[in-house]
Write an enzyme that holds these catalytic residues in place. Structure first.
Site, mmCIF file in Angstrom:
data_model
loop_
_atom_site.group_PDB
_atom_site.id
_atom_site.type_symbol
_atom_site.label_atom_id
_atom_site.label_comp_id
_atom_site.label_asym_id
_atom_site.label_seq_id
_atom_site.Cartn_x
_atom_site.Cartn_y
_atom_site.Cartn_z
ATOM 1 C CE LYS A 1 64.778 55.292 16.022
ATOM 2 N NZ LYS A 1 64.443 54.434 17.117
ATOM 3 C CG HIS B 1 71.047 67.757 20.733
ATOM 4 N ND1 HIS B 1 71.431 66.996 19.660
ATOM 5 C CD2 HIS B 1 70.056 68.571 20.286
ATOM 6 C CE1 HIS B 1 70.690 67.328 18.613
ATOM 7 N NE2 HIS B 1 69.851 68.279 18.958
#
Lengths: 280, 191
Positions: B110, B45
């Site tokens: 999650k 990222h």
């Protein structure tokens, strides 16, 4: 003086790394099963069912339960009459980790430096804790620690006047803030007393106790049970999607402390709180 | 694979996913996802954002594609992939709004997300799916193929192109910003 050759330690650590990551401890599996009976949320039941199925596949296929095979935490219990020959003990242990993570197809998740962040490629170095005991025992426990739950752990230096209620509040607040990211249902390890670092160490060690067992210290049995009940009222549930199974167990270890202090560490263990032990 | 004990219908989706399909899903919906998805976690990222800020092309087309916050274990001989499952989405919060503004609409991870991410999801019509953490041996069975397409040197953090079949996920944050990590636990909270 009992001699133990270092290469035997390497072999044992290698084997324990693979076993810990792939084979769920029996007590934990039984914990899932009993929660499945008590869980009210249909979604929560479904998640617990998949966790049991996952544990079965991991064991049968000898693959890791979770892709996060952790930073390798190792507890060594060594009798003072033991003499390790050959390699330095720390090197022998790290060699075992290296071999275990390669041969076991376990994920290598360790970076060499917190800022440079280059993957070491073999999951070393491990975090190793040594405990000296009388006699000539040599025991190793490998406990790979995933960071979804590790990141949600916390430590606070309470004041003595905050007492047991203050400790309980801090434990519950920590679990509440952990939420879904810690992969509930969790095991909550709590270290109380000592100094800052001793409390943290004890909270990690507390995760090793079998789920479903009572604390050896009778005065803590009620505290653990009440705290667990309160945690399960939070509603976080399996995978954090809602339910009444947020934690499987609360395990406390205490130690003497200073007249001015009440250190408390809360180490959160995910539902794949893994460990494997062996002796030489 | 997860539909037996739940009465709600399973939405079968195939990537690329249309904007209409995203808008039709609501928090709590069960989804079975098939097709190509891309893994990217912390280090990947950081690099994607750096590349985008330099105006460079992304390693894969964002439109209709899903990013899976995951770093799998190595594949055993004869297998396509090792155990694989979601990591904490919250650690990507710093990067996600920037990527969402540049067309990334579908995320799988999650745990909860920041207000900024939820706002970006609402503003751009995105979606955040939750996958269950720690059932990675089971989840690996949904992966038909895996290929590193960028940042190989990052090891487990490389970007992988996965072909998945019926990956079980649940809508955690829908395009209206409803969030299962708030509504789910509220239902079972005991005062």
């Amino acid at each position: 003086m009992r001699k133990i050759e270092a290469h035997r330690i390497t072999d044992l650590v290698e084997q324990l790394c693979i076993e810990a990551c792939c084979v769920i401890p029996v007590d934990l599996e039984n914990g899932f099963k009993s929660c499945l009976q008590q869980e009210r949320s249909p979604r929560g039941k479904q998640v617990l069912t998949t966790m049991l199925e996952n544990a079965r596949i991991a064991r049968d296929e000898r693959v890791p339960m979770c892709q996060d095979t952790g930073m390798t935490v190792i507890f060594v219990t060594m009798g003072q009459d033991v003499h390790v020959t050959g390699d330095f003990i720390e090197d022998a242990i790290n060699k075992g980790v290296r071999q275990g993570y390669v041969k076991g197809y376990l994920r290598k998740s360790v970076v060499s430096d917190p800022f440079r962040r280059e993957n070491t490629g073999d999951n070393t170095p491990a975090v190793i804790h040594y405990e000296m005991v009388p006699g000539d025992v040599f025991k190793v426990t490998v406990s790979p620690k995933g960071f979804g739950s590790e990141n949600k752990s916390a430590l606070r230096m309470l004041t003595p006047s905050e007492g047991i209620e203050g400790v309980k509040r801090f434990v519950i607040d920590t679990v509440s803030a952990a939420g879904a990211s810690a992969c509930p249902p969790i095991i909550v390890g709590v270290g109380i007393g000592g100094t800052m670092e001793r409390a943290a160490y004890l909270s990690k060690k507390a995760l090793l106790r079998p789920v479903g067992s009572d604390n050896d210290d009778e005065s803590l049995v009620t505290f653990e049970k009440e705290t667990l009940i309160d945690i399960n009222k939070l509603g976080i549930g399996p995978a954090g999607l809602g339910g009444n199974t947020t934690a499987l167990a609360v395990h406390v270890i205490t130690y003497a402390t200073h007249i001015a202090g009440l250190p408390v560490a809360v180490n959160i263990g995910c539902h794949a709180t893994r460990h494997a032990s062996g002796e030489l | 694979m997860q539909n037996k004990s739940n009465n709600s219908a399973i939405h079968k989706l195939h990537t690329p996913i249309s904007d209409e399909a995203i808008l039709s899903l609501k928090t709590g919906d069960m989804v079975s996802l098939s097709g190509i998805i891309y893994t990217a976690r912390d280090a990947a990222h950081a690099r994607l954002v750096e590349m985008a800020s330099r105006g460079e092309a992304m390693p894969f087309e964002f439109k209709g594609q899903a990013v899976f916050y995951a770093g799998p274990a190595p594949a055993k001989p004869g297998k396509q992939i090792g155990s694989v499952g979601p990591t904490t989405g919250g650690r990507m919060d710093t990067y996600s709004p920037y990527l969402i503004e540049r067309g990334l609409k579908i995320m799988i991870g999650k745990g909860g997300r920041s207000v900024d991410v939820v706002d970006a999801i609402k503003q751009h019509g995105g979606i955040y799916f939750a996958a269950t953490g720690g059932i990675a041996a089971l989840m690996a069975r949904c992966v038909e193929s895996s290929e590193v397409i960028a940042f190989d040197e990052l090891g487990p953090e490389a970007i992988r192109k996965l072909r998945v079949v019926e990956l079980p996920v649940i809508v955690a944050i829908d395009h209206q910003g409803n969030n299962i990590y708030e509504t789910g636990p509220k239902e079972y909270l005991e005062q």
